[in-house]
Structure formats: structure tokens, C-alpha cells
Design an enzyme around this catalytic site. Structure first.
Site, PDB file in Angstrom:
ATOM      1  N   GLY A 116       0.816  -1.217   0.000  1.00 33.49           N
ATOM      2  CA  GLY A 116       0.000   0.000   0.000  1.00 33.49           C
ATOM      3  C   GLY A 116       0.849   1.267   0.000  1.00 33.49           C
ATOM      4  O   GLY A 116       0.398   2.315  -0.465  1.00 33.49           O
ATOM      5  N   GLU A 119       1.680   1.791  -3.495  1.00 26.22           N
ATOM      6  CA  GLU A 119       0.440   2.210  -4.165  1.00 26.22           C
ATOM      7  C   GLU A 119       0.069   3.647  -3.815  1.00 26.22           C
ATOM      8  O   GLU A 119      -0.459   4.379  -4.652  1.00 26.22           O
ATOM      9  CB  GLU A 119      -0.699   1.244  -3.786  1.00 26.22           C
ATOM     10  CG  GLU A 119      -0.474  -0.138  -4.392  1.00 26.22           C
ATOM     11  CD  GLU A 119      -1.434  -1.186  -3.843  1.00 26.22           C
ATOM     12  OE1 GLU A 119      -1.416  -1.399  -2.613  1.00 26.22           O
ATOM     13  OE2 GLU A 119      -2.187  -1.772  -4.628  1.00 26.22           O
ATOM     14  N   GLU A 139       2.910  -8.112  -1.480  1.00 24.85           N
ATOM     15  CA  GLU A 139       1.691  -8.757  -0.968  1.00 24.85           C
ATOM     16  C   GLU A 139       1.662 -10.252  -1.233  1.00 24.85           C
ATOM     17  O   GLU A 139       1.120 -11.023  -0.450  1.00 24.85           O
ATOM     18  CB  GLU A 139       0.447  -8.095  -1.599  1.00 24.85           C
ATOM     19  CG  GLU A 139       0.158  -6.678  -1.124  1.00 24.85           C
ATOM     20  CD  GLU A 139       0.782  -5.601  -1.990  1.00 24.85           C
ATOM     21  OE1 GLU A 139       1.757  -5.894  -2.717  1.00 24.85           O
ATOM     22  OE2 GLU A 139       0.304  -4.459  -1.941  1.00 24.85           O
TER      23      GLU A 139
END
Ligand code: HXC
Length: 265
Positions: A116, A119, A139
Site C-alpha cells: 500500500g 500504491e 503482498e
């Protein structure tokens, strides 16, 4: 506003000033490498909501620490959740809000930008990195895949094959590799990362703000449309700018060989 997971500094633009006009948001959960939990995301969105309304903030810098921009979503907060709980948390509506923020966001990445965190940097509009930065989508090594745009934005940024390698192996890339791949625009020593981000923010803040907003909007359009409708969209934004005072001022100033004075309207 009192925040506990982020630090906010606003360098507002004084009347007639040509400097400042930006804000810095620093992710501030150092004990967990700035892992992104729900509370942090709520604060981030609240801060951006406020900044969107403030005319003298024209650009935002998002940064972390020297060790970590952010090491991903908070794994401890998700580990025991069921699908239904994850759905009910609706965490991605906050990510969507950031995506729709109208002013440019510069990610100044030092240390880890993973999962994240990577991201979040990808959701920003320009990424600059320090030499120690590492980007990755790990992930897969904890049994999931990216959920906040990693498979989409990373793929559009670096292409199918590099994205496949990163997402399916979890391998991290260095700042220099990220630059070669077009993710990062500039790599600088850590000591000057924030300085560089500030210079970039000041430059953007010194430009006519409606044109900046419509320029960002048009570039983002390129990600979800055909070239034909993208060009039409761009054209409409281009025409629209001819109804701003800043367009008249900018073009007249060029002709009169003087510096333009922007009004932001
Ligand atoms: C919760 C985290 C965390 C995370 C680090 N920590 N990353 N806690 N969620 N994502 C915590 C550790 O548990 C540890 O706490 C402390 O931060 C320091 O981390 P260490 O592992 O001891 O540091 P180091 O050995 O230097 O390794 C750094 C690291 C590693 C390489 C960044 O922490 C790591 O691999 N983190 C996880 C990266 C990851 O898998 N991210 C993807 C998450 S999933 P304690 O209490 O032990 O001191 C994701 C999905 C996104 O992001 C979906 C959309 C939102």
C-alpha cells in the site's frame, strides 16, 4: 486539526508572494514503518479535504521518514479480517478520495515504499525518491495481491512484464531502477529529498492554478479512456482556460515581455 498519525505543515502563499503555496503531509507511525492503518487513512483524507478548499495551497507533498515512506497497509489490522469485514471497512473509498484530489500531490519517497505504500506513491502525481528508497509490491508473500491500484497503476507505469515480476515475486526495486523504469522522476541524496520536493512544489504553486488543475485532470483522463475521447477531453479543458483571467494575463505578459501576475482565476 489535531492529528496523531500524520504531521501537517502548511506554507501558505502570502499576498503578492511568489513562494510557498504548498503543504507537507508526513506519515508519522515510525514504530511500524508508517504502516497505513484506517486511522492514518482517515486523517490523510481529512487533511486533503481541508487542503482542497484552501486557495493558497496549490500543491501537496506527501512524505514519510528516512526509513520508510510506508511499508504497506497495516498487516496486523487486516490479518484476522474476513472478506465481509474487509468489504464493510470500505477502505478503498478513502483511496478513491485521494485519487480524486484536484491539486497535484508530490510523493517524496525515502526508504521503503511497499505494498500500500508503493500504491500510495503511485496514487500521487509525481514521485521523487532518495537514494535509499525501495519500491515493491510484496503482498504475494503474505498471501494476497495489491489492492489499492498496484496491478493497474504500476502496470500502466512500467508495463506488463516488469509489473508481473514485481507483483508475482514481491521483489523490491531500488530508487535508481524505479527512475529507469519511469516511476520516479528524480533520485537525490536523502538529506535533500524534502528540499527537492519543496522546490518542485513551489514551482507548481507559482503556476496559474486553474491551468494546473485542468492539466492534472487531463493527464489522469489518459488512464481511463481512448485516445480519441482523451484528446477531446484535453481540447475542452484547453478551450475552457480561455475564460480565465490568467490566460489573458499570461499571453499578454508574454507579448509585452514582462512577468505575468497570476490571480488563480
Ligand atoms: C504492520 C508493520 C508493517 C506493516 C512493518 N511493520 N511493516 N506492521 N504492517 N505493513 C512493523 C513490524 O511489525 C515491526 O514492528 C516494525 O514495523 C519494524 O519492522 P521490522 O520488520 O522489524 O523492520 P525491518 O527488519 O527493517 O524490515 C522492514 C520491512 C518489513 C522490510 C519494511 O517490516 C516488511 O517486510 N514489512 C511488511 C511489508 C509488506 O508486506 N507490505 C505489504 C502489506 S499488505 P514490531 O512490533 O515487530 O517492532 C498491503 C496491501 C495493500 O500493503 C492493500 C491496499 C491498502
Amino acid at each position: 486539526m489535531n492529528y496523531s498519525n500524520i504531521l501537517v505543515t502548511k506554507l501558505k502563499m502570502a499576498p503578492e508572494a511568489t513562494e510557498n503555496g504548498y503543504a507537507i503531509i508526513q506519515l508519522n507511525r515510525p514504530e511500524v514503518m508508517n504502516a497505513i492503518n484506517i486511522a492514518l487513512m482517515k486523517e490523510l483524507v481529512e487533511a486533503l479535504d481541508e487542503m482542497e478548499k484552501e486557495n493558497d495551497i496549490r500543491c501537496v507533498i506527501l512524505t514519510g521518514s528516512e526509513k520508510a515512506f510506508a511499508a504497506g497497509a497495516d498487516i496486523k489490522e487486516m490479518a484476522d479480517a474476513s472478506t465481509v469485514e474487509m468489504l464493510q471497512r470500505d477502505m478503498f473509498s478513502r483511496w478513491d478520495r485521494i485519487r480524486k484530489f484536484k491539486k497535484p500531490i508530490i510523493a517524496a519517497v525515502g526508504g521503503y515504499a511497499l505494498g500500500g505504500g508503493c500504491e500510495l506513491a503511485l496514487t500521487c502525481d509525481i514521485i521523487i525518491a532518495s537514494e535509499s528508497a525501495k519500491f515493491g509490491q510484496p503482498e504475494i508473500s503474505i498471501g494476497v495481491i495489491p489492492g489499492a491500484g498496484g496491478t493497474q497503476r504500476l502496470t500502466r507505469a512500467v508495463g506488463k512484464y516488469k509489473a508481473m515480476e514485481m507483483v508475482l515475486t514481491g521483489t523490491m526495486i531500488t530508487a535508481e531502477e524505479a527512475k529507469q523504469w519511469g516511476l520516479v522522476v528524480k533520485v537525490v541524496p536523502n538529506e535533500i529529498l524534502l528540499e527537492e520536493a519543496k522546490n518542485l512544489a513551489k514551482t507548481i504553486a507559482s503556476k496559474p492554478s486553474v491551468a494546473v488543475q485542468l492539466g492534472k485532470e487531463a493527464i489522469l483522463k489518459a488512464f481511463d479512456t481512448t485516445i480519441e475521447s482523451g484528446l477531446e477531453f484535453e481540447r475542452k479543458n484547453f478551450y475552457m482556460l480561455f475564460s480565465t483571467e490568467d490566460q489573458k494575463e499570461g499571453m499578454r505578459a508574454f507579448v509585452e515581455k514582462r512577468k505575468p501576475k497570476w490571480k488563480g482565476k
